[in-house]
Design an enzyme around this catalytic site. Sequence first.
Site, short mmCIF file in Angstrom:
data_model
loop_
_atom_site.label_atom_id
_atom_site.label_comp_id
_atom_site.label_asym_id
_atom_site.label_seq_id
_atom_site.Cartn_x
_atom_site.Cartn_y
_atom_site.Cartn_z
N ASP A 82 0.80 -1.23 0.00
CA ASP A 82 0.00 0.00 0.00
C ASP A 82 0.82 1.27 0.00
O ASP A 82 0.42 2.29 -0.56
CB ASP A 82 -0.95 0.02 1.21
CG ASP A 82 -0.20 0.20 2.52
OD1 ASP A 82 0.73 -0.59 2.79
OD2 ASP A 82 -0.54 1.13 3.28
N ASP B 272 5.54 0.33 3.36
CA ASP B 272 5.73 -0.91 4.11
C ASP B 272 5.55 -2.11 3.19
O ASP B 272 5.44 -1.96 1.98
CB ASP B 272 4.77 -0.97 5.30
CG ASP B 272 3.32 -0.69 4.88
OD1 ASP B 272 2.94 -1.12 3.77
OD2 ASP B 272 2.58 -0.05 5.65
N TYR C 64 -5.92 0.84 8.98
CA TYR C 64 -7.02 1.17 8.07
C TYR C 64 -8.36 0.82 8.70
O TYR C 64 -9.14 0.03 8.17
CB TYR C 64 -6.84 0.45 6.73
CG TYR C 64 -5.68 0.98 5.91
CD1 TYR C 64 -5.79 2.18 5.21
CD2 TYR C 64 -4.46 0.30 5.86
CE1 TYR C 64 -4.72 2.67 4.48
CE2 TYR C 64 -3.39 0.80 5.13
CZ TYR C 64 -3.53 1.98 4.43
OH TYR C 64 -2.47 2.48 3.71
N GLU D 287 5.77 9.78 3.24
CA GLU D 287 5.35 8.47 2.76
C GLU D 287 4.33 8.64 1.63
O GLU D 287 3.41 9.45 1.72
CB GLU D 287 4.74 7.64 3.88
CG GLU D 287 4.44 6.20 3.47
CD GLU D 287 4.05 5.32 4.64
OE1 GLU D 287 4.24 4.09 4.54
OE2 GLU D 287 3.56 5.84 5.66
#
Length: 651
Positions: A93, A96, A245, A494
């Site tokens: 995603d 990571d 999430y 990120e």
Amino acid sequence: MARGGGGGGARGAVAYSMAVVLAGLAMALAAATQVASAAAGHDYRQALSKSILYFEAQRSGRLPGSQRVAWRADSGLLDGKANGVDLVGGYYDAGDNVKFGLPMAFTVTMMSWSVLEYGNQMAAAGELGHAVEAIKWGTDYLVKAHPEPNVLYGEVGDGDSDHDCWMRPEDMTTSRQAYRLDPQNPGSELAGETAAAMAAASLVFRGSNPGYANTLLQHSKQLFDFADKYRGRYDSSITVVRRYYASSSGYGDELLWAAAWLHEATGESRYLDYLATNADALGGTGWSINQFGWDVKYPGVQVLAAMFLLQRGNNAHADVLQRYKQKADLFACSCLGRGGANSVPRTPGGMVYHQSWNNVQFVTSAAFLLAAYADHLAAAGQAAQCPDNGGSSAQPSELLDFARSQVDYILGSNPRATSYMVGYGATYPRQAHHRGASIVSVKANPSFVSCQAGYSSWYHRRTANPNLLDGATVGGPDEYDNFADERDNYEQTEATTYNNAPLMGVLARLAAGHGGGRFAHHSVAADEVSSSTAINGANGTSLPSPSPAASEHASESPIEIEQNATASWTERGKTYHRYAVTVTNRSLKTVHELHIGISKLYGQVWGVDKARYGYVFPSWLASLPAGKSASFVYVQAAPSADVWVTGYKLL
């Protein structure tokens, strides 16, 4: 929105009068002219190319011979084996090495929508094949993750063990456990979003690979039925996802989202009926929020429903679709700063701002929705109706121009003159928070880099990443346009797949200049897909600022808010006021999941609790029956706060 049919044609004729067509084309041309004249400062075509290239850096599984991001190698080749299922493939995603199902499915939905709206423009830029390949990399995995009608694997790996390590995906020693949904462990958000992704993608492949498109559509229908029949929050079944999430908006939006996309893909009336008959119960016409992303889909649902109305005119559900359109208009107007007193805030440099952590995700998703909605409004000769100044109109050209301004900000037209897309422009982030990019490539140095060695030898370096994460759109600056290019500043540096998925669509739109918007979906013809795209089937956070209800439609709201000052006193030279707010349900149904928006609140509040999308009453007051009221109070040394309804469901 015109719907793609078999073989790539439109499924039904759109009945416009000649006057409306000419007016719509004139409005579209005006919008395109403004964009073209502003485009000189940025190379949208180059940015488009990079935005799609980024997805190749996020690939999990066995990489194809066409792989262009050369510093990546195979990874996650045993995913699913311990569970007796093949879960190799898909996307990581962000920075990571976890495969989270909900953001991955949303990414595929938005990539597909981007191609459906602007596939012609991508083809003109030479990027359509790459875009379709990126979609198929995701859908191939989603098909694997759905091995039975009522089983869906929603995650591989877990964030806790993954975040304890800083490792290249090629070196992973962290847990690769797979987590699944089934009737005993439901997850309507994830199943609904995956159904939406498969339905949207089926339209992309309808012309080039009808067999694969039919496979996706079959999976989509099964997943929608699973999500609807076995209702439940997915983070109650896959609990390890909660820190990363969690579902804050519930699953009502995903059920409506999936139904809308299935109607678009099939033309079957039962899905439009579902969208209409559940508009109240699932919040489709109750939510007025100006944030669209992997968690909250209501604005996307509302724009899709508005497109149905704009294209098809009168039908059995025109009244409900008009209510959806009012909410879509509110979203657009709130982004423009014309949604009343509580429009989306902006940074001094002009970027819409919702939260400190990865704010750019909401910038790119809003820019796409505005661009697509503008094109469809222009085609229908209409404009968005705003609640400011007694109800003014926002022309399609205004929506498109604002979308361009947000993209330009990301590409470097901002106070820092910094591009927030890695690899684009002269100044861009060099220390993106990304495991694979920040450690020497396994191809350059195959020596194993352990879990903690990654941290000690690579994570804390204050130098540029050894590998360029080309095209990655990072989280971006704070509310004052400040940005720190530091690897450990994950809130800002990120990147995520769902930052780029809507961005590729709006970049294609802007790259077209005078080519303008396409007012029919693009079902990809076989000769437009590059040979690298397989055609053999699947087996080969702070509070946002919600939009207030439009004043001209206030009489239609079933929720009434009354606010009064009940006491005043002076203390240490300041005059304080106690305000009582009474919320009354004037409908004949019961209100559930009521969310209240409050701004200009400078004191303490009692009787409601802070939630992600506003304020909610305590859990013991989970619903408000017909005719009943609930109250809360606040105290401040200032005039009364602005209070409005953010969202609700009527059952």
